[in-house]
Design an enzyme around this catalytic site. Structure first.
Site, PDB file in Angstrom:
ATOM      1  N   ARG A  68      -3.858  -3.219   0.921  1.00 29.82           N
ATOM      2  CA  ARG A  68      -5.297  -2.935   0.860  1.00 29.82           C
ATOM      3  C   ARG A  68      -5.908  -3.444   2.158  1.00 29.82           C
ATOM      4  NH1 ARG A  68      -6.964  -6.781  -2.380  1.00 29.82           N
ATOM      5  NH2 ARG A  68      -9.043  -5.934  -2.683  1.00 29.82           N
ATOM      6  N   CYS A  69      -6.842  -2.668   2.706  1.00 32.53           N
ATOM      7  CA  CYS A  69      -7.459  -3.107   3.955  1.00 32.53           C
ATOM      8  C   CYS A  69      -8.232  -4.403   3.717  1.00 32.53           C
ATOM      9  CB  CYS A  69      -8.352  -2.017   4.521  1.00 32.53           C
ATOM     10  SG  CYS A  69      -9.579  -1.480   3.349  1.00 32.53           S
ATOM     11  N   ASN A 103      -3.407   4.525   0.185  1.00 29.31           N
ATOM     12  CA  ASN A 103      -3.509   3.475  -0.838  1.00 29.31           C
ATOM     13  C   ASN A 103      -4.552   3.765  -1.926  1.00 29.31           C
ATOM     14  OD1 ASN A 103      -5.647   2.998   0.865  1.00 29.31           O
ATOM     15  ND2 ASN A 103      -5.346   0.798   1.005  1.00 29.31           N
ATOM     16  N   TYR A 104      -5.509   4.636  -1.627  1.00 30.90           N
ATOM     17  CA  TYR A 104      -6.494   5.084  -2.621  1.00 30.90           C
ATOM     18  C   TYR A 104      -6.716   6.583  -2.426  1.00 30.90           C
ATOM     19  CZ  TYR A 104      -8.018   0.308  -3.893  1.00 30.90           C
ATOM     20  OH  TYR A 104      -8.101  -0.982  -4.356  1.00 30.90           O
ATOM     21  N   THR A 142      -0.229  12.378   3.052  1.00 32.88           N
ATOM     22  CA  THR A 142       0.964  13.037   2.487  1.00 32.88           C
ATOM     23  C   THR A 142       1.323  12.367   1.167  1.00 32.88           C
ATOM     24  OG1 THR A 142       1.716  13.736   4.620  1.00 32.88           O
ATOM     25  CG2 THR A 142       3.395  13.575   2.914  1.00 32.88           C
ATOM     26  N   ASP A 191      -4.979  17.380  14.604  1.00 32.79           N
ATOM     27  CA  ASP A 191      -5.939  17.571  15.696  1.00 32.79           C
ATOM     28  C   ASP A 191      -6.774  18.824  15.488  1.00 32.79           C
ATOM     29  OD1 ASP A 191      -5.188  15.301  16.941  1.00 32.79           O
ATOM     30  OD2 ASP A 191      -4.120  16.258  18.614  1.00 32.79           O
ATOM     31  N   GLU A 225     -13.021   3.709   8.695  1.00 35.90           N
ATOM     32  CA  GLU A 225     -12.616   2.399   8.192  1.00 35.90           C
ATOM     33  C   GLU A 225     -11.132   2.245   8.512  1.00 35.90           C
ATOM     34  OE1 GLU A 225     -10.895  -0.049   5.278  1.00 35.90           O
ATOM     35  OE2 GLU A 225     -12.022   1.360   4.034  1.00 35.90           O
TER      36      GLU A 225
HETATM   37  O1  G3H Z   1      -7.760  -0.299   1.607  1.00 38.77           O
HETATM   38  C1  G3H Z   1      -8.976  -0.228   1.760  1.00 38.77           C
HETATM   39  C2  G3H Z   1      -9.880  -0.140   0.618  1.00 38.77           C
HETATM   40  O2  G3H Z   1     -11.162   0.237   1.058  1.00 38.77           O
HETATM   41  C3  G3H Z   1      -9.925  -1.430  -0.173  1.00 38.77           C
HETATM   42  O3  G3H Z   1     -10.600  -1.257  -1.350  1.00 38.77           O
HETATM   43  O4  G3H Z   1     -11.172  -3.641  -1.862  1.00 38.77           O
HETATM   44  O5  G3H Z   1     -11.338  -1.881  -3.605  1.00 38.77           O
HETATM   45  O6  G3H Z   1      -9.113  -2.638  -2.799  1.00 38.77           O
HETATM   46  P1  G3H Z   1     -10.563  -2.422  -2.451  1.00 38.77           P
END
Ligand code: G3H
Length: 496
Positions: free
Chosen positions: A297-298, A169-170, A195, A230, A264
């Site tokens: 996003r997490c 996602n980033y 990937t 691994d 994370e």
């Molecule tokens: O997806 C996990 C990221 O650390 C979230 O970052 O809060 O800037 O979207 P963000």
């Protein structure tokens, strides 16, 4: 365009090369890994499928290069980082274009990710020269029984080879959030990009290459996790792992050697809404927090815990805003774009159907075309539904109506995750007490969860991870303390 202009050397034929020993290479495997565009669901890019031998070479070069790098003055390290940041920002357009094609990030957000990354690298360079330029001086006679015969000097030294594994996602921002602190601290770096996102990451790495970092100091290996995953994480020459992603991180932490880990691993970020909250502010934050980048996003709001008395009004306000979200391709800069893979879309659909079967109220009609899922608010969710606990990583958001704040806190704390949470109330005293009670790494008062600004500490409790991130904490984590003790003659030898 991807792989053209200053980036022409990173591609050979139609396969993007991997970066090792200061150059762009083709893998001897003769194989590639396809990158599927989430929107078209067709192969968009190809990257090299590195062999274990090639990964081994990259790590060994990193080990050699690090020794010299550790001796390079801090200000010189910072200078190169500033240069890389400038190149990255100057070439934001082709990198952002990769993000659009590989991970379906809306066009504007893709540019923001690259610019934010350049800023992060520069900030890290500045912070590093100050933070690492300081040490400690201790004298022995503050401890009982000691004379002033020992002077202790401490400084921070690098760990060695840092393995960076960012998520899809980033792929640029969460890569540089590992690369920049590692480099300023005197470490070398081996990057294994996700990937989907690998091509954007390779472009970003080329910016570091153009900045002129020493050969072997940075490498970027691509390939199948099953082949090299691994091998990388269990490699004896890796001295630190910084990973962001899903529960693979738990497996890595069980298998890795006795080295510092920064992990994370996702969250089920709760939003607790009290009766006195500004409901317009809450609705705006829930929609932005829950649905930006389609909930992938997490730190996305993943469950809204709303006091019953204000739930009807709030749900209506949220629905009015959800109705205005645009849905479609990332090229059109739509708010909601296709989720990363078909299996992700299937997983999200599974959570939605489970909630439907168990009686949740659908505020919108459930709609899906390929990987594109329309935004959906699920009201009257109960704890027996999977979506009350699991992380959809998609544009679907459950609302649980609560009878008391305690019930909200209990729900938040019963989760195996503990990344971030938020609370909305006008009563700051209550907000602080609730923050203290919530078992999450961060609690935002009157705003949706977020990692940034990137120098703030960022950490998860429980299954959300270990270690703390944010620029200063990452620099600290990627160093160890070195002590030198000067032993003076005992007082009997001294004058007076
Ligand atoms: O997806 C996990 C990221 O650390 C979230 O970052 O809060 O800037 O979207 P963000």
């Amino acid at each position: 365009m991807a792989g053209s202009g200053i980036f022409a050397e990173i591609i050979g034929g139609d396969v993007f090369n991997y970066y090792s020993d200061g150059q762009w290479n083709k893998s001897s495997s003769g194989k590639f890994v396809p990158i599927i565009n989430p929107t078209s669901r067709k192969i968009h890019f190809k990257v090299q499928a590195c062999t274990q031998e090639e990964v081994n070479k990259a790590i060994e070069s990193a080990k050699v290069a690090q020794k010299l790098w550790a001796k390079t003055p801090l200000w010189k390290r910072a200078e190169l980082l500033h240069k890389a940041a400038a190149i990255l920002k100057e070439h934001k357009a082709p990198i952002a274009e990769c993000l659009v094609k590989e991970i379906a990030k809306p066009a504007k957000d893709a540019v923001t990710e690259v610019v934010r990354s350049g800023d992060l690298v520069s900030y890290c360079a500045e912070e590093g020269v100050r933070f690492l330029g300081e040490g400690k001086f201790l004298v022995s006679d503050s401890f009982p029984g000691n004379e002033r015969t020992k002077y202790c000097l401490t400084s921070k030294i690098p760990l060695g080879v840092v393995l960076a594994i960012p998520p899809f996602n980033y792929p640029v921002n969460l890569a540089v959030s590992k690369i920049a602190p590692a480099l300023i601290s005197g470490n070398s770096i081996v990057l294994k990009p996700p990937t989907q996102g690998a091509v954007a990451a390779l472009h970003m790495v080329h910016c570091f290459h153009l900045a002129g970092f020493p050969k072997g100091l940075i490498s970027c290996v691509t390939g199948k996790g099953s082949e090299i995953g691994d091998f990388l994480t269990m490699h004896p020459s890796v001295n630190c792992i910084s990973f962001t992603g899903g529960d693979t991180g738990i497996a890595i932490s069980k298998k890795s050697a006795m080295i510092p880990l920064q992990m994370e691993l996702g969250g089920k970020d709760a939003c607790i809404v009290l009766e006195d909250a500004d409901l317009d502010l809450v609705a705006a934050n829930i929609v932005k927090g829950g649905f930006s980048y389609s909930g992938q996003r997490c730190t996305a709001v993943k469950v809204a815990l709303v006091m019953k008395s204000v739930a009807d009004t709030l749900v209506k306000k949220i629905n009015d805003k959800v109705a205005k979200l645009t849905v479609g391709p990332p090229e059109d800069d739509c708010d909601i774009t296709p989720v990363i893979t078909e299996s992700s879309a299937n997983f999200i659909e599974g959570l939605v159907m489970d909630a439907k079967k168990k009686g949740a109220t659908f505020c919108q009609e459930y709609r899906r075309e390929g990987n594109l899922i329309w935004p959906l608010l699920l009201d009257n969710v109960r704890p027996d539904m999977r979506i009350a606990w699991e992380e959809p990583f998609g544009p679907v958001l459950p609302v649980i109506r609560i009878n008391s704040v305690e019930e909200g806190i209990l729900h938040c704390n019963a989760s195996n995750f503990g990344l971030q949470g938020c609370v909305f109330t006008k009563d700051i005293n209550k907000a602080i007490l609730i923050s203290n009670a919530m078992e999450t790494g961060t609690v935002q008062i009157n705003s949706a969860p977020a990692r940034g600004p990137d120098h703030f500490p960022f950490q998860g409790l429980k299954d959300s991870g270990i270690g703390s991130q944010g620029i200063t904490n990452s620099i600290n984590m990627m160093t160890k303390v070195k002590t030198t003790v000067i032993n003076l003659p005992t007082p009997s030898y001294t004058m007076g």
